[in-house]
Design a protein around this motif. Structure first.
Motif, PDB file in Angstrom:
ATOM      1  N   ALA A 174       1.612 -26.533 -10.508  1.00  0.00           N
ATOM      2  CA  ALA A 174       1.819 -28.079 -10.856  1.00  0.00           C
ATOM      3  C   ALA A 174       0.812 -29.032 -10.116  1.00  0.00           C
ATOM      4  O   ALA A 174       0.255 -29.673 -10.576  1.00  0.00           O
ATOM      5  N   ARG A 175       0.795 -28.836  -8.729  1.00  0.00           N
ATOM      6  CA  ARG A 175      -0.208 -29.448  -8.001  1.00  0.00           C
ATOM      7  C   ARG A 175      -1.696 -29.170  -8.569  1.00  0.00           C
ATOM      8  O   ARG A 175      -2.520 -30.144  -8.827  1.00  0.00           O
ATOM      9  N   ALA A 176      -2.200 -28.147  -8.838  1.00  0.00           N
ATOM     10  CA  ALA A 176      -3.457 -27.762  -9.289  1.00  0.00           C
ATOM     11  C   ALA A 176      -3.681 -28.683 -10.723  1.00  0.00           C
ATOM     12  O   ALA A 176      -4.763 -29.101 -11.140  1.00  0.00           O
ATOM     13  N   ARG A 177      -2.476 -28.613 -11.478  1.00  0.00           N
ATOM     14  CA  ARG A 177      -2.736 -29.363 -12.812  1.00  0.00           C
ATOM     15  C   ARG A 177      -2.225 -30.729 -12.824  1.00  0.00           C
ATOM     16  O   ARG A 177      -2.411 -31.602 -13.787  1.00  0.00           O
ATOM     17  N   GLY A 178      -2.027 -31.467 -11.640  1.00  0.00           N
ATOM     18  CA  GLY A 178      -2.074 -32.843 -11.356  1.00  0.00           C
ATOM     19  C   GLY A 178      -0.890 -33.441 -11.990  1.00  0.00           C
ATOM     20  O   GLY A 178      -0.539 -34.483 -12.047  1.00  0.00           O
ATOM     21  N   THR A 179       0.284 -32.602 -12.179  1.00  0.00           N
ATOM     22  CA  THR A 179       1.737 -33.007 -12.714  1.00  0.00           C
ATOM     23  C   THR A 179       2.554 -33.243 -11.508  1.00  0.00           C
ATOM     24  O   THR A 179       3.766 -33.518 -11.652  1.00  0.00           O
ATOM     25  N   LEU A 180       2.136 -33.205 -10.190  1.00  0.00           N
ATOM     26  CA  LEU A 180       3.249 -33.265  -9.059  1.00  0.00           C
ATOM     27  C   LEU A 180       2.302 -33.893  -7.870  1.00  0.00           C
ATOM     28  O   LEU A 180       1.621 -33.489  -7.436  1.00  0.00           O
ATOM     29  N   ASP A 181       3.010 -35.106  -7.635  1.00  0.00           N
ATOM     30  CA  ASP A 181       2.451 -35.861  -6.539  1.00  0.00           C
ATOM     31  C   ASP A 181       2.863 -35.521  -5.214  1.00  0.00           C
ATOM     32  O   ASP A 181       3.752 -34.546  -5.212  1.00  0.00           O
ATOM     33  N   ALA A 182       2.214 -35.777  -4.061  1.00  0.00           N
ATOM     34  CA  ALA A 182       2.392 -35.195  -2.913  1.00  0.00           C
ATOM     35  C   ALA A 182       3.846 -35.380  -2.365  1.00  0.00           C
ATOM     36  O   ALA A 182       4.443 -34.357  -1.748  1.00  0.00           O
ATOM     37  N   LEU A 183       4.406 -36.780  -2.677  1.00  0.00           N
ATOM     38  CA  LEU A 183       5.807 -36.930  -2.135  1.00  0.00           C
ATOM     39  C   LEU A 183       6.776 -35.852  -3.065  1.00  0.00           C
ATOM     40  O   LEU A 183       7.795 -35.457  -2.434  1.00  0.00           O
ATOM     41  N   ALA A 184       6.595 -35.926  -4.401  1.00  0.00           N
ATOM     42  CA  ALA A 184       7.270 -34.904  -5.100  1.00  0.00           C
ATOM     43  C   ALA A 184       7.365 -33.398  -4.775  1.00  0.00           C
ATOM     44  O   ALA A 184       8.547 -32.606  -4.577  1.00  0.00           O
ATOM     45  N   GLU A 185       6.024 -33.085  -4.249  1.00  0.00           N
ATOM     46  CA  GLU A 185       5.945 -31.731  -3.694  1.00  0.00           C
ATOM     47  C   GLU A 185       6.705 -31.548  -2.584  1.00  0.00           C
ATOM     48  O   GLU A 185       7.218 -30.439  -2.258  1.00  0.00           O
ATOM     49  N   GLU A 186       6.369 -32.459  -1.528  1.00  0.00           N
ATOM     50  CA  GLU A 186       7.059 -32.495  -0.245  1.00  0.00           C
ATOM     51  C   GLU A 186       8.646 -32.069  -0.471  1.00  0.00           C
ATOM     52  O   GLU A 186       9.442 -31.370   0.110  1.00  0.00           O
ATOM     53  N   GLU A 187       9.226 -32.873  -1.614  1.00  0.00           N
ATOM     54  CA  GLU A 187      10.795 -32.825  -1.722  1.00  0.00           C
ATOM     55  C   GLU A 187      11.115 -31.584  -2.236  1.00  0.00           C
ATOM     56  O   GLU A 187      12.079 -30.812  -2.061  1.00  0.00           O
ATOM     57  N   LEU A 188      10.147 -31.133  -3.339  1.00  0.00           N
ATOM     58  CA  LEU A 188      10.729 -29.477  -3.684  1.00  0.00           C
ATOM     59  C   LEU A 188      10.425 -28.607  -2.698  1.00  0.00           C
ATOM     60  O   LEU A 188      11.646 -27.711  -2.592  1.00  0.00           O
ATOM     61  N   VAL A 189       9.314 -28.633  -1.917  1.00  0.00           N
ATOM     62  CA  VAL A 189       9.299 -27.793  -0.594  1.00  0.00           C
ATOM     63  C   VAL A 189      10.562 -27.577   0.202  1.00  0.00           C
ATOM     64  O   VAL A 189      11.041 -26.665   0.699  1.00  0.00           O
ATOM     65  N   ALA A 190      10.845 -29.031   0.426  1.00  0.00           N
ATOM     66  CA  ALA A 190      11.732 -29.326   1.479  1.00  0.00           C
ATOM     67  C   ALA A 190      13.131 -28.497   0.618  1.00  0.00           C
ATOM     68  O   ALA A 190      14.065 -27.861   1.566  1.00  0.00           O
ATOM     69  N   ALA A 191      13.316 -28.578  -0.481  1.00  0.00           N
ATOM     70  CA  ALA A 191      14.635 -27.940  -1.134  1.00  0.00           C
ATOM     71  C   ALA A 191      14.496 -26.633  -0.801  1.00  0.00           C
ATOM     72  O   ALA A 191      15.612 -25.936  -0.589  1.00  0.00           O
ATOM     73  N   LEU A 192      13.312 -25.947  -0.834  1.00  0.00           N
ATOM     74  CA  LEU A 192      13.133 -24.408  -0.783  1.00  0.00           C
ATOM     75  C   LEU A 192      13.391 -23.986   0.602  1.00  0.00           C
ATOM     76  O   LEU A 192      14.035 -23.055   0.933  1.00  0.00           O
ATOM     77  N   LEU A 193      13.015 -24.713   1.473  1.00  0.00           N
ATOM     78  CA  LEU A 193      13.095 -24.518   3.193  1.00  0.00           C
ATOM     79  C   LEU A 193      14.406 -24.597   3.658  1.00  0.00           C
ATOM     80  O   LEU A 193      14.877 -23.707   4.552  1.00  0.00           O
ATOM     81  N   ASP A 194      15.266 -25.466   2.870  1.00  0.00           N
ATOM     82  CA  ASP A 194      16.619 -25.726   3.347  1.00  0.00           C
ATOM     83  C   ASP A 194      17.475 -24.409   2.726  1.00  0.00           C
ATOM     84  O   ASP A 194      18.560 -24.228   3.149  1.00  0.00           O
ATOM     85  N   LEU A 195      16.997 -23.495   1.821  1.00  0.00           N
ATOM     86  CA  LEU A 195      17.858 -22.430   1.037  1.00  0.00           C
ATOM     87  C   LEU A 195      18.386 -21.473   1.920  1.00  0.00           C
ATOM     88  O   LEU A 195      19.434 -21.029   1.602  1.00  0.00           O
ATOM     89  N   PRO A 196      17.679 -20.882   3.003  1.00  0.00           N
ATOM     90  CA  PRO A 196      18.127 -19.725   3.786  1.00  0.00           C
ATOM     91  C   PRO A 196      19.418 -20.445   4.434  1.00  0.00           C
ATOM     92  O   PRO A 196      20.289 -19.521   4.425  1.00  0.00           O
ATOM     93  N   SER A 197      19.495 -21.434   4.712  1.00  0.00           N
ATOM     94  CA  SER A 197      20.904 -21.634   5.508  1.00  0.00           C
ATOM     95  C   SER A 197      21.841 -22.384   4.623  1.00  0.00           C
ATOM     96  O   SER A 197      22.865 -21.886   4.773  1.00  0.00           O
ATOM     97  N   ARG A 198      21.421 -22.793   3.391  1.00  0.00           N
ATOM     98  CA  ARG A 198      22.544 -22.896   2.281  1.00  0.00           C
ATOM     99  C   ARG A 198      22.926 -21.551   1.879  1.00  0.00           C
ATOM    100  O   ARG A 198      24.171 -21.635   1.319  1.00  0.00           O
ATOM    101  N   ALA A 199      22.113 -20.884   1.828  1.00  0.00           N
ATOM    102  CA  ALA A 199      22.449 -19.339   1.141  1.00  0.00           C
ATOM    103  C   ALA A 199      23.529 -18.682   2.310  1.00  0.00           C
ATOM    104  O   ALA A 199      24.317 -18.065   1.562  1.00  0.00           O
ATOM    105  N   ALA A 200      23.173 -18.723   3.302  1.00  0.00           N
ATOM    106  CA  ALA A 200      24.296 -18.337   4.493  1.00  0.00           C
ATOM    107  C   ALA A 200      25.640 -18.830   4.278  1.00  0.00           C
ATOM    108  O   ALA A 200      26.829 -18.337   4.305  1.00  0.00           O
TER     109      ALA A 200
END
Ligand code: M6R
Length: 364
Positions: A174-200
């Protein structure tokens, strides 16, 4: 060994948080919190389309990947199981992205599909757990899932690791294709980084999952429902139940229910719904209401927000933390796999080595 767990499958289920975290470590730069892929011999910005293929659970991971690549990166995706893809002779634009997914890297049909895609000048990117496998040698680039060895025939942690890689790949595309701005990317990455503790947190739901298992273990047929990225999660849940408990289960896109399977519904066919609070929640809820009105017993996997709305009609619920829609299929997979495990334990089957099945299917 099994480290005190009853089966390898149970041990591997408990490795979900670790494996998701390790896979993310490989793909997300901790300082910038951005997805970083290895150097690719092609440009994600200009690949005309993607073709995804795999077998079994890996195929369901691919279905979630399609959902993300289309919705986030606006990349057109074609997907099929490898045993069909290899013989379909689909028209493919040279320079397309071939996305192969496999835990073992040795699955005969997936390997054959890889070779037939290569003949059409498609770039081969494989998502593999065994990094020194045949598929790894024949790929242009490998994105590794860091799941460690998976012993149980029923795939668990390799699946969430595949989803984690596909999520990162979707962000990078998405970043390469210009369909995701930096803010949106940050939000998605944050959601992923939160997963290990949510998974626990999922393991705190063991009692609810075992209550559901007692109901499912009595059934002859079970219907799994989900919409959007939760539809492949439903398919994964149904496959896992079939594999290890030998109970017939079918997964349907929730909106398809009224086009046929609704006639099956009565008290003897439990309905397992994957319904966290996403933009499609209300649609799924109305399908569940229809099922309830026909005597269906609803076992609902949801989150704190969804639970408020579905509790009135659910016979039982597994309530997970509410996470970003993007991360929800990864989190919601864990309890449906746990349900299959607990049902198999109740039925007393050979959980790690179910009859007729092999860990790696190296013949067609
Ligand atoms: O090694 P692979 O990921 O290529 O295997 C694909 C399927 O055989 C595999 O996912 C199978 O469906 C599992 N037993 C599912 O639990």
């Amino acid at each position: 060994g099994k480290d005190g767990y009853r089966h390898f499958m149970e041990k591997e289920l408990h490795e979900h948080p670790l494996v998701i975290g390790q896979t993310l470590q490989r793909m997300v730069d901790p300082a910038s919190r951005r997805v970083v892929l290895p150097d690719l011999p092609f440009d994600l910005a200009t690949v005309p389309r993607a073709v995804i293929t795999a077998c079994g659970s890996a195929f369901y991971a691919g279905m979630v990947g399609r959902y993300w690549l289309e919705s986030i990166a606006q990349l057109p995706v074609d997907i099929d199981v490898a045993s069909e893809m290899r013989y379909r002779n689909p028209p493919l634009t040279a320079g397309s992205l071939g996305l192969l997914i496999s835990q073992s890297g040795e699955t005969a049909d997936t390997l054959a599909a890889l070779r037939s895609l290569r003949q059409k000048a498609v770039h081969i990117l494989s998502v593999l757990n065994v990094e020194h496998s045949t598929m790894a040698r024949e790929s242009d680039v490998v994105l590794g899932t860091v799941a460690g060895p998976e012993i149980s025939v029923a795939s668990t942690k390799a699946f969430t690791a595949q989803l984690t890689v596909l999520a990162c790949l979707s962000i990078a595309t998405a970043r390469a294709r210009g369909t995701l701005d930096a803010l949106a990317e940050e939000e998605l990455v944050a959601a992923l980084l939160d997963l290990p503790s949510r998974a626990a947190d999922v393991f705190a739901q063991g009692d609810a999952i075992r209550r559901m298992a007692a109901i499912v273990a009595e059934a002859r047929d079970v219907l799994y429902l989900g919409r959007g990225s939760m539809f492949p999660v439903a398919m994964e849940g149904a496959l896992k139940l079939k594999e290890i408990s030998y109970i017939h289960a079918e997964a349907y896109a929730a909106g398809e229910m009224k086009h046929g399977p609704i006639s099956l519904i009565d008290r003897t066919v439990p309905i397992v719904a994957s319904a966290p609070y996403t933009p499609l929640f209300d649609k799924t809820l109305s399908n569940l209401q229809e099922a309830k009105a026909r005597g269906g017993r609803l076992l609902v996997f949801t989150d704190t927000k969804g639970a408020e709305r579905v509790s009135a009609i659910a016979e039982d619920m597994v309530v997970l933390p509410h996470v970003h829609e993007f991360a929800a299929p990864i989190l919601q997979t864990i309890p449906v796999q746990m349900l299959a495990y607990e049902v198999a334990v109740l039925k007393g089957t050979d959980v790690d080595q179910p009859r007729n099945l092999a860990k790696s299917v190296t013949v067609e």
